[in-house]
Design a protein around this motif. Structure first.
Motif, mmCIF file in Angstrom:
data_model
loop_
_atom_site.group_PDB
_atom_site.id
_atom_site.type_symbol
_atom_site.label_atom_id
_atom_site.label_comp_id
_atom_site.label_asym_id
_atom_site.label_seq_id
_atom_site.Cartn_x
_atom_site.Cartn_y
_atom_site.Cartn_z
ATOM 1 N N LEU A 18 -19.570 -64.113 18.049
ATOM 2 C CA LEU A 18 -20.794 -64.583 17.280
ATOM 3 C C LEU A 18 -21.225 -63.476 16.609
ATOM 4 N N LEU A 19 -21.091 -62.299 17.034
ATOM 5 C CA LEU A 19 -21.680 -61.075 16.553
ATOM 6 C C LEU A 19 -20.965 -60.380 15.571
ATOM 7 N N ARG A 20 -22.109 -59.627 14.645
ATOM 8 C CA ARG A 20 -21.355 -58.839 13.681
ATOM 9 C C ARG A 20 -22.146 -57.461 13.621
ATOM 10 N N ALA A 21 -21.375 -56.434 13.219
ATOM 11 C CA ALA A 21 -22.055 -55.234 13.144
ATOM 12 C C ALA A 21 -22.454 -55.359 11.508
ATOM 13 N N SER A 22 -23.675 -54.968 11.415
ATOM 14 C CA SER A 22 -24.354 -54.851 10.102
ATOM 15 C C SER A 22 -25.062 -53.487 9.656
ATOM 16 N N HIS A 23 -24.670 -53.170 8.509
ATOM 17 C CA HIS A 23 -25.382 -51.614 8.153
ATOM 18 C C HIS A 23 -26.707 -51.885 7.565
ATOM 19 N N ILE A 24 -27.817 -50.976 7.913
ATOM 20 C CA ILE A 24 -28.956 -51.105 7.225
ATOM 21 C C ILE A 24 -29.196 -50.678 6.027
ATOM 22 N N LYS A 25 -28.504 -49.493 5.847
ATOM 23 C CA LYS A 25 -28.317 -48.841 4.347
ATOM 24 C C LYS A 25 -26.830 -49.437 3.834
ATOM 25 N N PRO A 26 -26.627 -49.893 2.993
ATOM 26 C CA PRO A 26 -25.402 -50.666 2.508
ATOM 27 C C PRO A 26 -24.140 -49.482 2.431
ATOM 28 N N TRP A 27 -23.103 -49.838 2.854
ATOM 29 C CA TRP A 27 -22.049 -48.951 2.707
ATOM 30 C C TRP A 27 -21.671 -48.480 1.462
ATOM 31 N N ARG A 28 -21.738 -49.071 0.451
ATOM 32 C CA ARG A 28 -21.493 -48.391 -0.564
ATOM 33 C C ARG A 28 -22.537 -47.195 -1.209
ATOM 34 N N ASP A 29 -23.757 -47.402 -0.421
ATOM 35 C CA ASP A 29 -24.575 -46.472 -0.944
ATOM 36 C C ASP A 29 -24.839 -45.270 0.139
ATOM 37 N N SER A 30 -23.936 -45.391 1.112
ATOM 38 C CA SER A 30 -24.251 -44.286 2.177
ATOM 39 C C SER A 30 -22.874 -43.231 2.232
ATOM 40 N N ASP A 31 -23.343 -42.081 2.570
ATOM 41 C CA ASP A 31 -22.048 -40.935 2.524
ATOM 42 C C ASP A 31 -21.587 -41.220 3.937
ATOM 43 N N ASN A 32 -20.333 -40.437 4.254
ATOM 44 C CA ASN A 32 -19.651 -40.717 5.304
ATOM 45 C C ASN A 32 -20.471 -40.463 6.669
ATOM 46 N N ARG A 33 -21.223 -39.733 6.730
ATOM 47 C CA ARG A 33 -22.126 -39.374 7.987
ATOM 48 C C ARG A 33 -23.000 -40.761 8.319
#
Length: 55
Positions: A18-33
């Motif tokens: 039931l767990l999901r890894a979620s980004h705080i800053k959206p993936w599309r707005d993030s650089d690779n780092r």
């Protein structure tokens, strides 16, 4: 999972299915780092994930 000790950051739920890894800053707005930075993410229970996606 390891960073969050296998638990939802909000509820403490430990049911891996039931767990999901979620980004705080959206993936599309993030650089690779940022995309790979463990501090740019939260482990959330599915219901919590859905709630946050709906705003």
């Amino acid at each position: 999972m390891k960073h969050w000790a296998g638990k939802c950051a909000v509820t403490g739920l430990e049911v891996e299915a039931l767990l999901r890894a979620s980004h705080i800053k959206p993936w599309r707005d993030s650089d690779n780092r940022e995309r790979l930075n463990v501090m740019n993410g939260l482990m959330l229970a599915s219901a919590t994930t859905l709630h946050s996606m709906r705003g």
